[in-house]
Design an enzyme around this catalytic site. Sequence first.
Site, PDB file in Angstrom:
ATOM      1  CB  ALA A 290      -0.933  -0.007   1.214  1.00 51.45           C
TER       2      ALA A 290
ATOM      3  CG  ASP B  68       2.247  -2.258   3.112  1.00 50.27           C
ATOM      4  OD1 ASP B  68       2.356  -1.593   2.066  1.00 50.27           O
ATOM      5  OD2 ASP B  68       3.216  -2.473   3.875  1.00 50.27           O
TER       6      ASP B  68
ATOM      7  NE  ARG C  70      21.111  -0.255  -6.693  1.00 50.34           N
ATOM      8  CZ  ARG C  70      21.735  -0.374  -7.853  1.00 50.34           C
ATOM      9  NH1 ARG C  70      21.045  -0.432  -8.961  1.00 50.34           N
ATOM     10  NH2 ARG C  70      23.033  -0.410  -7.911  1.00 50.34           N
TER      11      ARG C  70
ATOM     12  NE  ARG D 248      19.823  -4.438 -12.107  1.00 51.08           N
ATOM     13  CZ  ARG D 248      19.918  -4.243 -13.407  1.00 51.08           C
ATOM     14  NH1 ARG D 248      21.090  -4.240 -13.989  1.00 51.08           N
ATOM     15  NH2 ARG D 248      18.831  -4.042 -14.105  1.00 51.08           N
TER      16      ARG D 248
ATOM     17  CG  ASN E 185      12.256  -5.993  -3.981  1.00 51.68           C
ATOM     18  OD1 ASN E 185      12.078  -5.800  -2.780  1.00 51.68           O
ATOM     19  ND2 ASN E 185      12.354  -5.009  -4.858  1.00 51.68           N
TER      20      ASN E 185
ATOM     21  CB  VAL F 104       3.823  -3.297  -9.953  1.00 46.80           C
ATOM     22  CG1 VAL F 104       4.338  -1.868 -10.074  1.00 46.80           C
ATOM     23  CG2 VAL F 104       2.448  -3.414 -10.598  1.00 46.80           C
ATOM     24  CB  THR F 105       7.816  -5.766  -7.028  1.00 43.96           C
ATOM     25  OG1 THR F 105       6.635  -5.640  -6.247  1.00 43.96           O
ATOM     26  CG2 THR F 105       9.039  -5.563  -6.147  1.00 43.96           C
ATOM     27  CG  ASN F 106      11.447  -2.059 -10.909  1.00 44.17           C
ATOM     28  OD1 ASN F 106      11.191  -2.648 -11.945  1.00 44.17           O
ATOM     29  ND2 ASN F 106      11.342  -0.743 -10.783  1.00 44.17           N
TER      30      ASN F 106
ATOM     31  CG  HIS G 102      10.481  -1.578 -16.379  1.00 47.76           C
ATOM     32  ND1 HIS G 102      10.060  -0.492 -17.099  1.00 47.76           N
ATOM     33  CD2 HIS G 102      10.425  -1.197 -15.077  1.00 47.76           C
ATOM     34  CE1 HIS G 102       9.763   0.484 -16.272  1.00 47.76           C
ATOM     35  NE2 HIS G 102       9.977   0.087 -15.041  1.00 47.76           N
TER      36      HIS G 102
HETATM   37  O1  TXD Z   1       7.044   0.011 -14.233  1.00 49.59           O
HETATM   38  C1  TXD Z   1       7.134  -0.555 -13.185  1.00 49.59           C
HETATM   39  N1  TXD Z   1       6.975  -1.869 -13.117  1.00 49.59           N
HETATM   40  C2  TXD Z   1       7.384   0.182 -11.926  1.00 49.59           C
HETATM   41  C3  TXD Z   1       7.937  -0.546 -10.801  1.00 49.59           C
HETATM   42  C4  TXD Z   1       6.976   1.527 -11.792  1.00 49.59           C
HETATM   43  C5  TXD Z   1       7.032   2.127 -10.556  1.00 49.59           C
HETATM   44  C6  TXD Z   1       7.500   1.443  -9.352  1.00 49.59           C
HETATM   45  N2  TXD Z   1       8.133   0.190  -9.619  1.00 49.59           N
HETATM   46  C7  TXD Z   1       8.460  -0.667  -8.448  1.00 49.59           C
HETATM   47  O2  TXD Z   1       7.272  -0.968  -7.721  1.00 49.59           O
HETATM   48  C8  TXD Z   1       9.390  -0.047  -7.438  1.00 49.59           C
HETATM   49  O3  TXD Z   1      10.736  -0.130  -7.840  1.00 49.59           O
HETATM   50  C9  TXD Z   1       9.115  -0.907  -6.225  1.00 49.59           C
HETATM   51  O4  TXD Z   1       9.815  -2.138  -6.321  1.00 49.59           O
HETATM   52  C10 TXD Z   1       7.621  -1.199  -6.342  1.00 49.59           C
HETATM   53  C11 TXD Z   1       6.730  -0.338  -5.451  1.00 49.59           C
HETATM   54  O5  TXD Z   1       7.000   1.018  -5.662  1.00 49.59           O
HETATM   55  P1  TXD Z   1       6.401   2.132  -4.675  1.00 49.59           P
HETATM   56  O6  TXD Z   1       6.832   3.446  -5.179  1.00 49.59           O
HETATM   57  O7  TXD Z   1       4.951   1.876  -4.448  1.00 49.59           O
HETATM   58  O8  TXD Z   1       7.210   1.787  -3.343  1.00 49.59           O
HETATM   59  P2  TXD Z   1       6.799   2.105  -1.835  1.00 49.59           P
HETATM   60  O9  TXD Z   1       6.006   3.371  -1.762  1.00 49.59           O
HETATM   61  O10 TXD Z   1       8.047   1.960  -1.027  1.00 49.59           O
HETATM   62  O11 TXD Z   1       5.787   0.909  -1.440  1.00 49.59           O
HETATM   63  C12 TXD Z   1       6.191  -0.407  -1.271  1.00 49.59           C
HETATM   64  C13 TXD Z   1       5.293  -0.994  -0.191  1.00 49.59           C
HETATM   65  C14 TXD Z   1       5.524  -0.364   1.198  1.00 49.59           C
HETATM   66  O12 TXD Z   1       4.313   0.163   1.716  1.00 49.59           O
HETATM   67  C15 TXD Z   1       6.018  -1.557   2.033  1.00 49.59           C
HETATM   68  O13 TXD Z   1       5.595  -1.497   3.409  1.00 49.59           O
HETATM   69  C16 TXD Z   1       5.393  -2.721   1.292  1.00 49.59           C
HETATM   70  O14 TXD Z   1       5.546  -2.400  -0.075  1.00 49.59           O
HETATM   71  N3  TXD Z   1       5.994  -4.011   1.603  1.00 49.59           N
HETATM   72  C17 TXD Z   1       5.256  -5.140   1.780  1.00 49.59           C
HETATM   73  N4  TXD Z   1       3.936  -5.357   1.673  1.00 49.59           N
HETATM   74  C18 TXD Z   1       3.494  -6.614   1.920  1.00 49.59           C
HETATM   75  N5  TXD Z   1       4.315  -7.627   2.214  1.00 49.59           N
HETATM   76  C19 TXD Z   1       5.641  -7.464   2.320  1.00 49.59           C
HETATM   77  N6  TXD Z   1       6.449  -8.488   2.625  1.00 49.59           N
HETATM   78  C20 TXD Z   1       6.172  -6.162   2.093  1.00 49.59           C
HETATM   79  N7  TXD Z   1       7.417  -5.633   2.112  1.00 49.59           N
HETATM   80  C21 TXD Z   1       7.291  -4.325   1.820  1.00 49.59           C
END
Ligand code: TXD
Length: 308
Positions: free
Chosen positions: A10, A33, A82, A88, A95, A118-120, A175
């Site tokens: 979230a 989350d 990061r 990396r 992740n 979506v996660t990188n 990506h």
């Molecule tokens: O084009 C694309 N695919 C992308 C990818 C475009 C934008 C962002 N991109 C990647 O998405 C970015 O590099 C990150 O790996 C993810 C999420 O990006 P965001 O900007 O939303 O990161 P945040 O704001 O840090 O949110 C990540 C959330 C945060 O609230 C954590 O508490 C939660 O992930 N988190 C978890 N949730 C559930 N379960 C677990 N284990 C967990 N660990 C962290």
Amino acid sequence: MRYKVTVVGAGNVGATTAQRIAEAELADVVMVDVAADLATGKALDMMEAAPVLGFNSKISGGGDYGPTEGSHVTVVTAGLARKPGMSRDDLLAKNQEIVGECVRQIVQRSPDTILILVTNPLDAMCEVARRVSGFPRERVFGMAGVLDAARMRYFISAELNVSVEDVAGFVLGGHGDTMVPLPRYSTVNGIPLPQLLAADRIEAINNRTRKGGIEIVDYYKTGSAYYAPSAAVFDMVGSILHDKKKILPCAVLLNGEYGLNDLFVGVPAVLGRGGMEKVVELELTADEKAALDKSAEAVRELVNALPK
Ligand code: TXD
């Protein structure tokens, strides 16, 4: 019947995605989350906007996976970005753990869900989700191409001073820095871009597209883009739930298409109620194919670096 979409993570992308889906009444949304209170609070905050904006979708949030049961679509945004001092590979390993655990929890409760990663690093996280879920490629794929193409489309519209609505753009490949913008398949109301713009201007747009993510990170400093990424996820979810069958570039497991095998790479695909229903193969020039192969190689290296 209402659709249910779960958004895992979230944070910036997750919460903005949830907001877009709810405000458009596309589905009810469950956010999960590890920061449980953050998810609960954001969901409540969004619900308190519902009377003003007039939407009837329900949004809930917390740390528990129970309410995700029976999700039609699940969007995985959980993970770390990061930080200084992290390699990396550190990010990849961390992740991988996070995404693996989230997907395990999700598929237990929603064995028929469609997973959008979506996660990188995106393409490698798709592979993690595929391994953990055991889902067919129709139900596990990633968001990146819609975002990369949207950036390219915006840059084209700004350069030509024409409506964004008329601009179509295509970006293939992984990506990352090696993504492959395709000006030949980018059009303004059907007119191919090379007929409208000089080669050096097109190359400048291609380069800015490739660096579109870092351009935003440099402005934000503490995080990465989320308005455009969440819009891209919203487009994919809408095409799936409404069975629109839009052709959208997504990270898809290739089975011989484009001469590539067993690898998630960004290619155009038809998204409908069955998920990723069809890979669309474009004819590529030798240069375009070489660029795609190079991009695929970069993805392969990351996948090979995944902890077994
Ligand atoms: O084009 C694309 N695919 C992308 C990818 C475009 C934008 C962002 N991109 C990647 O998405 C970015 O590099 C990150 O790996 C993810 C999420 O990006 P965001 O900007 O939303 O990161 P945040 O704001 O840090 O949110 C990540 C959330 C945060 O609230 C954590 O508490 C939660 O992930 N988190 C978890 N949730 C559930 N379960 C677990 N284990 C967990 N660990 C962290």
